[in-house]
Design an enzyme around this catalytic site. Sequence first.
Site, PDB file in Angstrom:
ATOM      1  N   ARG A 153      33.451  38.589  32.609  1.00 49.98           N
ATOM      2  CA  ARG A 153      34.618  38.509  31.713  1.00 49.98           C
ATOM      3  C   ARG A 153      35.773  37.876  32.485  1.00 49.98           C
ATOM      4  O   ARG A 153      35.658  37.680  33.693  1.00 49.98           O
ATOM      5  CB  ARG A 153      34.996  39.875  31.159  1.00 49.98           C
ATOM      6  CG  ARG A 153      35.336  40.905  32.216  1.00 49.98           C
ATOM      7  CD  ARG A 153      35.598  42.269  31.587  1.00 49.98           C
ATOM      8  NE  ARG A 153      35.906  43.278  32.587  1.00 49.98           N
ATOM      9  CZ  ARG A 153      36.209  44.532  32.294  1.00 49.98           C
ATOM     10  NH1 ARG A 153      36.227  44.933  31.024  1.00 49.98           N
ATOM     11  NH2 ARG A 153      36.491  45.417  33.234  1.00 49.98           N
ATOM     12  N   ASN A 182      42.898  41.472  27.367  1.00 49.53           N
ATOM     13  CA  ASN A 182      42.646  42.729  28.088  1.00 49.53           C
ATOM     14  C   ASN A 182      42.898  42.510  29.582  1.00 49.53           C
ATOM     15  O   ASN A 182      42.235  41.700  30.220  1.00 49.53           O
ATOM     16  CB  ASN A 182      41.183  43.144  27.875  1.00 49.53           C
ATOM     17  CG  ASN A 182      40.913  44.544  28.395  1.00 49.53           C
ATOM     18  OD1 ASN A 182      41.170  45.524  27.711  1.00 49.53           O
ATOM     19  ND2 ASN A 182      40.429  44.652  29.623  1.00 49.53           N
ATOM     20  N   GLU A 183      43.906  43.238  30.108  1.00 50.67           N
ATOM     21  CA  GLU A 183      44.171  43.184  31.562  1.00 50.67           C
ATOM     22  C   GLU A 183      44.221  41.743  32.080  1.00 50.67           C
ATOM     23  O   GLU A 183      43.466  41.335  32.962  1.00 50.67           O
ATOM     24  CB  GLU A 183      43.115  43.995  32.315  1.00 50.67           C
ATOM     25  CG  GLU A 183      43.199  45.462  32.011  1.00 50.67           C
ATOM     26  CD  GLU A 183      42.362  46.321  32.956  1.00 50.67           C
ATOM     27  OE1 GLU A 183      41.430  45.804  33.574  1.00 50.67           O
ATOM     28  OE2 GLU A 183      42.646  47.517  33.061  1.00 50.67           O
ATOM     29  N   GLU A 216      28.770  48.555  32.874  1.00 49.48           N
ATOM     30  CA  GLU A 216      29.529  49.805  33.025  1.00 49.48           C
ATOM     31  C   GLU A 216      28.772  51.018  32.496  1.00 49.48           C
ATOM     32  O   GLU A 216      29.358  51.946  31.949  1.00 49.48           O
ATOM     33  CB  GLU A 216      30.877  49.640  32.328  1.00 49.48           C
ATOM     34  CG  GLU A 216      31.686  48.495  32.934  1.00 49.48           C
ATOM     35  CD  GLU A 216      32.994  48.241  32.230  1.00 49.48           C
ATOM     36  OE1 GLU A 216      32.974  47.930  31.024  1.00 49.48           O
ATOM     37  OE2 GLU A 216      34.037  48.374  32.890  1.00 49.48           O
ATOM     38  N   TYR A 259      27.516  53.497  33.917  1.00 48.90           N
ATOM     39  CA  TYR A 259      27.770  54.793  34.564  1.00 48.90           C
ATOM     40  C   TYR A 259      29.210  55.286  34.392  1.00 48.90           C
ATOM     41  O   TYR A 259      29.572  56.332  34.896  1.00 48.90           O
ATOM     42  CB  TYR A 259      27.457  54.725  36.062  1.00 48.90           C
ATOM     43  CG  TYR A 259      26.008  54.560  36.405  1.00 48.90           C
ATOM     44  CD1 TYR A 259      25.626  54.197  37.693  1.00 48.90           C
ATOM     45  CD2 TYR A 259      25.018  54.757  35.455  1.00 48.90           C
ATOM     46  CE1 TYR A 259      24.282  54.044  38.021  1.00 48.90           C
ATOM     47  CE2 TYR A 259      23.685  54.625  35.763  1.00 48.90           C
ATOM     48  CZ  TYR A 259      23.311  54.251  37.046  1.00 48.90           C
ATOM     49  OH  TYR A 259      21.989  54.107  37.360  1.00 48.90           O
ATOM     50  N   HIS A 260      30.035  54.547  33.706  1.00 48.05           N
ATOM     51  CA  HIS A 260      31.441  54.949  33.591  1.00 48.05           C
ATOM     52  C   HIS A 260      31.566  56.250  32.800  1.00 48.05           C
ATOM     53  O   HIS A 260      30.739  56.524  31.925  1.00 48.05           O
ATOM     54  CB  HIS A 260      32.239  53.845  32.890  1.00 48.05           C
ATOM     55  CG  HIS A 260      33.715  53.963  33.054  1.00 48.05           C
ATOM     56  ND1 HIS A 260      34.479  54.900  32.390  1.00 48.05           N
ATOM     57  CD2 HIS A 260      34.574  53.269  33.820  1.00 48.05           C
ATOM     58  CE1 HIS A 260      35.746  54.766  32.739  1.00 48.05           C
ATOM     59  NE2 HIS A 260      35.838  53.796  33.601  1.00 48.05           N
ATOM     60  N   TRP A 264      33.827  52.023  39.011  1.00 50.68           N
ATOM     61  CA  TRP A 264      34.081  50.834  39.852  1.00 50.68           C
ATOM     62  C   TRP A 264      34.661  51.189  41.229  1.00 50.68           C
ATOM     63  O   TRP A 264      35.019  50.316  41.998  1.00 50.68           O
ATOM     64  CB  TRP A 264      35.013  49.870  39.131  1.00 50.68           C
ATOM     65  CG  TRP A 264      36.167  50.490  38.401  1.00 50.68           C
ATOM     66  CD1 TRP A 264      36.195  50.874  37.079  1.00 50.68           C
ATOM     67  CD2 TRP A 264      37.466  50.844  38.935  1.00 50.68           C
ATOM     68  NE1 TRP A 264      37.426  51.418  36.756  1.00 50.68           N
ATOM     69  CE2 TRP A 264      38.213  51.414  37.886  1.00 50.68           C
ATOM     70  CE3 TRP A 264      38.055  50.725  40.185  1.00 50.68           C
ATOM     71  CZ2 TRP A 264      39.529  51.863  38.056  1.00 50.68           C
ATOM     72  CZ3 TRP A 264      39.351  51.169  40.356  1.00 50.68           C
ATOM     73  CH2 TRP A 264      40.073  51.739  39.295  1.00 50.68           C
ATOM     74  N   GLU A 282      44.323  53.075  28.305  1.00 54.37           N
ATOM     75  CA  GLU A 282      43.027  53.480  28.862  1.00 54.37           C
ATOM     76  C   GLU A 282      43.251  54.493  29.973  1.00 54.37           C
ATOM     77  O   GLU A 282      44.176  54.328  30.774  1.00 54.37           O
ATOM     78  CB  GLU A 282      42.292  52.277  29.470  1.00 54.37           C
ATOM     79  CG  GLU A 282      41.867  51.211  28.513  1.00 54.37           C
ATOM     80  CD  GLU A 282      41.174  50.071  29.226  1.00 54.37           C
ATOM     81  OE1 GLU A 282      40.783  50.251  30.393  1.00 54.37           O
ATOM     82  OE2 GLU A 282      41.044  48.986  28.640  1.00 54.37           O
TER      83      GLU A 282
HETATM   84  C1  GLA Z   1      39.517  48.281  32.754  1.00 53.80           C
HETATM   85  C2  GLA Z   1      39.111  47.504  31.508  1.00 53.80           C
HETATM   86  C3  GLA Z   1      38.117  48.215  30.652  1.00 53.80           C
HETATM   87  C4  GLA Z   1      37.065  48.915  31.490  1.00 53.80           C
HETATM   88  C5  GLA Z   1      37.785  49.891  32.417  1.00 53.80           C
HETATM   89  C6  GLA Z   1      36.807  50.706  33.232  1.00 53.80           C
HETATM   90  O1  GLA Z   1      40.662  49.024  32.518  1.00 53.80           O
HETATM   91  O2  GLA Z   1      40.242  47.236  30.693  1.00 53.80           O
HETATM   92  O3  GLA Z   1      37.469  47.220  29.837  1.00 53.80           O
HETATM   93  O4  GLA Z   1      36.384  47.960  32.249  1.00 53.80           O
HETATM   94  O5  GLA Z   1      38.587  49.155  33.303  1.00 53.80           O
HETATM   95  O6  GLA Z   1      37.517  51.661  34.021  1.00 53.80           O
END
Ligand code: GLA
Length: 690
Positions: A138, A176-177, A374, A376-377, A334, A326
């Site tokens: 991404r 996103n971020e 992701e 395992y998150h 991570w 979030e």
């Molecule tokens: C970031 C991303 C999310 C996800 C989280 C996992 O904040 O915005 O898509 O990957 O991390 O902690």
Amino acid sequence: MRFPILRLPQTLLAALLLALIPSASFTQATTPQPPLLLGAAWYPEQWPEAQWDHDLTLMEQAHMHVVRVGEFAWSTMEPSDNHFDFVWLDHAIAAAAKHHISVVLGTPTAAPPAWLTAKYPETLRIDEGGRRDEHGGREQFSANNPKYRELCVRVAHAMAARYGHNPNVLGWQIDNEIGDPTFDDSAKLQWHQWLQKKYGNIADLNRRWTTAYWSQTYDTFDQVPYHSRGENPALLLDYKHFVTDTWTSYISAQADTIRPLALKSQFITTNTMGWFSTYDHYIMHKNLDMAAWDDYVPDGHPDYPRNAALHDLVRGYKQKNFWVMETQPAFVNWGPINTALPPGVTREMAWQAIGHGADAVLYWQWRSALNGQEEYHGTLVGADGEPVPIYSEIAKLGADFAAAGPALAGTSPHAQVAILQSYDAHWAIDFQKHSADFDYPKNVLDTYRAISPIAQTIDVISPESDLTPYPIVFAPALNILSEAEAAHLLAYVKQGGQLVLGTRSAMKNADNGLDPHRQPGPFTEALGAHVDQFYALDPKDPAPTVSGPLGTGTASIWAEVLSTQPDTKVLLTYGPENGWLAGKPAAVSHPYGKGTLTYIGTVLDPKLMASVATQLLSAADIHPTLPNLPTGVELMPRTAPNKPPVWIIINHTNTPQHIILPANMKNLLTSSSAPTLDLPAHEVAVLTTP
Ligand code: GLA
């Protein structure tokens, strides 16, 4: 008798109906919401529609009222170039509404579909080493690429045209971020155009950058390299300003597309990442309605004052309440060791966010996709779709929000103390540390830690903000100062403010060039002092002592020695043990106009800094809302005109704490009233006057 129905194509029929209905009737407000919102990131596109109702039922049972949807769903929304499929999203939004759950729609531009980067490979990001990103991750796009911008605006437009008047859509998250810069040809071309626009002529750039140094002198703008490090400090600062303008225009392109098509009650935001500083967040947020951030503690051990400062940093982007878009349902995936927050701490962290001005807390994520990076998150339900242990803790938080929400509605933190946070200063220090241990965020945070036990509520804001609400303002390591900022801060002091400058302050001008006044540059006259020299301190050497009217302690990281005018007050002096420093002033203050300017030319040990902060705050008549709180107990008042104040109190320690209240107060989470409070470890109270 059945009336013959004129068989018109649906689109024509719809158009006719729309034409008949005055547009004003479409400007409904969004569905009314509880004052505090609990929610989660939900990815319906990853699951059969038959699964959705079970998810939404479990969410509703946990008192959730919002989901964020869509920010990674571009390949589902637009499976091929300019062919959109939103039926699934229509159904997901409608299904959520049936469970009294509203939706924040994410524009999906953080993860372009395969057809897009295959058809337009020029949209792929290129890193500083020249390697082109590929599909499969991404953020693999170039935010400077015109074609990518065009396709982002197109999908945002398609979404807004469809959902801008949907009362169950609460708001929009753009991308996103954001943040990773690109080094492709479009970025380099735009960089040169940006420089041309800023400087007008190459001679002015050469003068302001002092490019006679190392024969850097440029003949044309397109000779200027595009790098993030190892260059002339003025170039590097302009690189950051260019990246800021890139992301600001990238976000604004989508926001400006959505806003005309959306209900006025639908907010537009994006989710940011705390101290992450690839761009200036104050500038990027100017065209957004609200700030939101992603609050994670990967090692599972929260540093509560640090998290408090980060919430205050985010609140400071728009100087209003924000969302935690979030945060982790116990753990992330991570970090090196993704330890879970201990039981109760997920809820504790959420209440700390509310105490610092959050009005919503959303968990990432509801459920792991059955594959993907992701798996395992932390989630609220497991791979079987059923609740995992953290679900009940978050459901309890949902019940809390329902109980305390009405009292907190419309309230915010209100600070009397501000800390100035500057991206220019952060970048300039990062470019040339000169003392490897000097870290700008840590220096700001150390100041925050020293102040917070007394100030309790602190605003962390840009140096350009209105400072009149604050009797005292701290400016840790305000390394770069423009003439306008200097004038603004001097005016604040002159009208009666107390400005406390930290080490390395006012050393550079707006071009990241040395100010020939010496430090603190434009403040030297008002301070009645200047820095004679700065010395990096080796932590392997004995820490220099400092002593004086403000107390006794030690210096670290930097030792700036000051020369003073006769009427300048010396607050701390270096001890005799270090040659260059022996007996020289380390901290001074001087009246200026109706106010006072204070300069602390070193990093004081935490105990002395706390004492100095207490003395300076007391001199500014700042006192704790609730004095003598046990260490580790945090009080976060939220107030609003014509409403009783609400106090959120959290025991961040591992032992029970007894707190004496100023009067009989009602705990909205337990409905009990008492003049004292016994808080178990990591427990929360939300108090108001009966
Ligand atoms: C970031 C991303 C999310 C996800 C989280 C996992 O904040 O915005 O898509 O990957 O991390 O902690």
